[in-house]
Write an enzyme that holds these catalytic residues in place. Structure first.
Site, PDB file in Angstrom:
ATOM      1  N   GLU A  96       3.660  -5.278   7.395  1.00 21.89           N
ATOM      2  CA  GLU A  96       2.726  -4.293   7.966  1.00 21.89           C
ATOM      3  C   GLU A  96       2.937  -4.090   9.453  1.00 21.89           C
ATOM      4  O   GLU A  96       2.793  -2.984   9.969  1.00 21.89           O
ATOM      5  CB  GLU A  96       1.273  -4.715   7.716  1.00 21.89           C
ATOM      6  CG  GLU A  96       0.793  -4.541   6.283  1.00 21.89           C
ATOM      7  CD  GLU A  96       1.086  -5.718   5.381  1.00 21.89           C
ATOM      8  OE1 GLU A  96       1.968  -6.543   5.729  1.00 21.89           O
ATOM      9  OE2 GLU A  96       0.444  -5.835   4.327  1.00 21.89           O
TER      10      GLU A  96
ATOM     11  N   GLU B 242      -0.109  -9.486  -0.810  1.00 21.99           N
ATOM     12  CA  GLU B 242      -1.544  -9.818  -0.760  1.00 21.99           C
ATOM     13  C   GLU B 242      -2.131  -9.854  -2.175  1.00 21.99           C
ATOM     14  O   GLU B 242      -2.983 -10.688  -2.488  1.00 21.99           O
ATOM     15  CB  GLU B 242      -2.279  -8.812   0.131  1.00 21.99           C
ATOM     16  CG  GLU B 242      -1.911  -9.000   1.607  1.00 21.99           C
ATOM     17  CD  GLU B 242      -2.520  -7.958   2.502  1.00 21.99           C
ATOM     18  OE1 GLU B 242      -2.232  -6.765   2.275  1.00 21.99           O
ATOM     19  OE2 GLU B 242      -3.269  -8.309   3.420  1.00 21.99           O
TER      20      GLU B 242
ATOM     21  N   GLY C 143       0.733  -5.211   0.936  1.00 23.07           N
ATOM     22  CA  GLY C 143      -0.351  -5.310  -0.043  1.00 23.07           C
ATOM     23  C   GLY C 143       0.146  -5.916  -1.350  1.00 23.07           C
ATOM     24  O   GLY C 143      -0.641  -6.514  -2.095  1.00 23.07           O
TER      25      GLY C 143
ATOM     26  N   ALA D  70       0.851  -1.196   0.000  1.00 25.48           N
ATOM     27  CA  ALA D  70       0.000   0.000   0.000  1.00 25.48           C
ATOM     28  C   ALA D  70       0.889   1.250   0.000  1.00 25.48           C
ATOM     29  O   ALA D  70       2.036   1.202   0.454  1.00 25.48           O
ATOM     30  CB  ALA D  70      -0.875  -0.009   1.245  1.00 25.48           C
TER      31      ALA D  70
END
Ligand SMILES: CCC/C=C/C(=O)SCCNC(=O)CCNC(=O)[C@H](O)C(C)(C)COP(=O)([O-])OP(=O)([O-])OC[C@H]1O[C@@H](n2cnc3c(N)ncnc32)[C@H](O)[C@@H]1OP(=O)([O-])[O-]
Length: 719
Positions: free
Chosen positions: A123, A103, A100, A61
């Protein structure tokens, strides 16, 4: 932000294009949604490959976006829709797949990684958890124990380890996109149901509760109050005990709590502070990105004490040949054995061979004639250091950089005894130098921009977090330590004990309280400095040592402890007692308790109950107050630099951001009000007098920390 191409007539190649790390900004998420729709709706397309531009799949992210309101398509439903699609999607992972980014790869039906790629869910290091399904999908793919370890530590794994764990399907040394396209073509006819991780059941160990409890206890011991690792355990527990649809809800709830916490803000601040710290600028306009460093192939280290040994190891292990100099044969032999042992252990841990051939040991400074750079690490004595620098100046090539590992002496005074003051700079390593990540690069007024660039780049090569600072007694770290430890000793006078103060500071998150840290560093070091500066010495009446010296409050207790031969861990006695000299298990010592009681009654001090809050406020606000003065003086260029120094050099808890960030979180008005209060109570402690910069910032409405520089930029910079 996501490029679309059709390759091999039937494969849609989607390339994320958001340099430098292809983070999932709102524009990238939008781009993925659009290109995926196009691929899924185009009948010519039978399979999809997702990759990243410039050799990096995706760094996760966009952390910068966390500070503002959420815009663009949310990540989780976007990822769910990729997984649910009816055409096979292959992730072509090059460089990194982090957070992310991983992910995103986990919702692809297949993952191909380049042999040099690194993968992970970091994270937790940002105070968050992998909330785009990572805590639910990874356990389904690799099992609870392995997923727990990766998610709670944020550790990156190599592609080889990822293959072993089952995170990726194939590792290649070839062009990963080409391999992924071929792979995708072969996958077209295969069923996808078993490739959708959210639909799998979690392989659950029989002793799940015991495992989760053991991991929780381990984290509680290590995390020093950090919330995110514990939330990660709860999210993984949800994966093990709930269907995906409920687990994902639990993941979101836990994320919401973390996302809005001060800890997440602090850790994200640290991420950017660390990256900003290397970016130095001089008043002349020269700066980090326009000054070329010199290449350093050979270096010398003078002095094989604890610091010199660690520095020699740090140089040799990154491929720099090192000549280590000692003044005495016996000391040199001891140093040689220690350095070789350290280098061998380090190489074993890293799984490489020890570069012993790069080391040379000598008793003669004459051997340093041709080295590119010298780091002096002799005893902390100005006269001795000046003699060494004078000699180096005569012996070394005129282009050799001369660096000092002094922890607080005047670097410019050393430059002044050489024929090349522009090539003299401080490189202040922290003990043990091969372990500690911090390097203060101390720029004297005459250090050239090329010298600064070279020291900073050498620090980076030695895997240090390097911060450029100005030249003043103690530089940044040690200068700030004084008001902090002074407050701790004043609190002892007033009724606290070393163990009480240490416990409060350790509960706050410090790796070690101030007294345990002093015991580790050696109490004699500070004692010698106080003697040299005339604060203590033979003239002081040992029966009645004065509590005011050089016009300000002085606490003689640390001198009294030293007078008893209690120098800390190395003597088995200091603020605490240890099983043996060199022992590390600190126990409260009744003799110290006795010393404090006798001291207080001698001076008629009535001990009072001191609250935890007072300990925190006095120690930490005195620390930050000196940080404001350092900013005013131009000794540090920005608050981020100070915070990085305190995290990496002094064990300041990362989830509190650092002393300056902590002050900003508490609120500058409150810091100012408390300092004024304590300064009124102790007018003879100048460190408690609020600094003009703090007052100015409060008067300007307490701007956020990123804006403080605007209020300092007119002040003179000493960098
Ligand atoms: C629902 C949400 C769930 C998901 C959460 C997440 O994914 S959380 C995220 C989980 N992901 C992570 O925690 C990974 C964080 N990133 C890293 O660990 C490293 O950057 C790296 C290993 C990707 C590259 O190392 P390297 O030494 O080659 O390079 P470098 O480190 O010097 O960075 C270069 C520049 O890129 C910048 N920048 C980097 N990443 C981001 C980002 N995600 N965002 C924004 N910016 C980012 C960095 O600031 C720097 O900017 P500057 O100073 O030039 O203006």
């Amino acid at each position: 932000m996501a490029r679309y191409e059709l390759v091999k007539r039937s494969v849609a190649l989607i390339t994320l294009t958001n340099p430098p790390v292809n983070s999932l900004s709102s524009a990238v998420r939008h781009g993925i949604a659009k290109t995926m729709d196009r691929a899924l709706s185009d009948p010519k397309v039978t399979a999809v490959v997702i990759c990243g531009e410039n050799g990096r799949f995706c760094g996760g992210a966009d952390i910068r976006e966390f500070a503002g309101p959420m815009r663009g398509p949310p990540l989780l439903p976007l990822l769910d829709s990729i997984e649910a699609g009816e055409k096979p999607v292959v992730a072509a992972i090059e460089g990194v797949a982090l957070g992310g980014g991983l992910e995103l790869a986990l919702v692809c039906h297949y993952r191909i990684a380049h042999s040099k790629a690194r993968l992970g869910l970091p994270e937790v290091t940002l105070g968050l958890l992998p909330a785009a399904g990572g805590t639910q999908r990874l356990p389904r793919l690799i099992g609870i124990p392995a997923a727990l370890e990766l998610i709670t530590t944020g550790r990156h794994v190599s592609s080889q380890e990822a293959l072993k764990l089952g995170i990726v399907d194939q590792v290649t040394e070839q062009n990963v996109c080409e391999v992924a396209v071929e792979f995708a073509l072969r996958a077209v006819a295969k069923p996808l149901s078993s490739r959708r991780l959210s639909a799998l059941t979690v392989p659950c160990p029989p002793d799940l509760d015991a495992l989760l409890e053991a991991v929780t206890m381990q984290i509680q011991k290590k995390a020093r109050g950090m919330m995110a690792p514990l939330a990660c355990v709860q999210a993984v527990r949800a994966a093990a005990t709930m269907p995906y649809s409920q687990g994902i809800k639990r993941e979101s709830e836990l994320m919401a709590t973390l996302f809005n916490s001060g800890q997440a803000r602090a850790l994200q601040y640290c991420f950017f502070a660390e990256r900003t710290a290397g970016k130095w600028t001089l008043p002349s306009g020269a700066q980090w990105n326009d000054t070329k460093p010199r290449e350093i192939r050979s270096a010398a280290v003078i002095g094989l004490g604890t610091m010199g040994r660690g520095i020699a190891v740090s140089l040799a292990r990154v491929g720099i040949s090192v000549i280590a100099v000692e003044s005495d044969k016996k000391l040199m032999e001891t140093g040689r054995q220690m350095v070789i042992g350290m280098l061998e252990r380090d190489a074993k841990r890293r799984g490489v061979s020890a570069s012993l051939n790069l080391l040379k040991f000598t008793l003669s400074l004459q051997d340093l004639k041709d080295v590119d750079l010298v780091i002096e690490a002799v005893f902390e004595d100005m006269a001795l250091k000046k003699r060494v620098f004078q000699e180096l100046s005569k012996l070394c090539r005129p282009t050799t950089l001369l660096c000092s590992n002094t922890s607080g002496l005047d670097v410019d005074a050393l430059a002044g005894v050489t024929d090349r003051p522009q090539l003299v700079i401080g490189m202040h390593f922290f003990s043990p130098a091969h372990v500690m990540k911090l390097l203060e690069v101390v720029c004297g007024p005459r250090s050239s921009s090329e010298t600064i660039a070279t020291a900073m780049s050498l620090g980076k090569r030695m895997e240090k977090v390097s911060v450029a600072v100005g030249n003043c007694p103690g530089f940044v770290g040690n200068r700030m330590l004084k008001p902090y430890s002074d407050q701790a000793t004043f609190l002892l006078e007033e009724g606290a004990t070393p163990e009480q103060i240490d416990k409060v500071l350790e509960d706050f998150g410090f790796a070690m309280g101030v007294f345990r840290m002093s015991d580790l560093a050696g109490l004699d070091v500070g004692w010698r400095v106080r003697k040299e500066s005339g604060l203590t010495g033979p003239d002081v009446d040992p029966k009645n040592p004065p509590r005011r010296r050089q016009g300000r409050k002085y606490c003689p207790i640390p001198d009294m402890v030293c007078e008893q031969g209690r120098f800390g861990q190395k003597t088995g006695r200091g603020w605490y007692m240890y099983d043996k000299p060199g022992g590390t298990n600190a126990k409260p010592d009744p003799l110290i308790q006795n010393l404090l009681e006798t001291y207080r009654s001698r001076y008629g001090i009535k001990p009072r109950n001191i609250t935890d809050q007072e300990i925190i406020d006095r120690c930490l606000f005195a620390l930050a107050n000196e940080g404001f003065r350092i900013l005013e003086d131009g000794i540090a260029a920005r608050p981020e630099d100070i915070d990085v120094i305190y995290q990496f050099g002094y064990g300041f808890p990362r989830h509190r951001g650092g002393p300056m960030f902590y002050a900003s979180m508490v609120g500058l008005e409150r810091v100012l009000e408390r300092l004024e209060h304590y300064h009124q109570a102790h007018p003879d402690v100048p460190h408690l007098e609020p600094s003009p910069l703090l007052k100015k910032l409060v008067a300007c409405g307490s701007p956020p920390i990123q804006k403080w520089r605007e209020h300092i930029k007119t002040m003179h910079s000493h960098l």
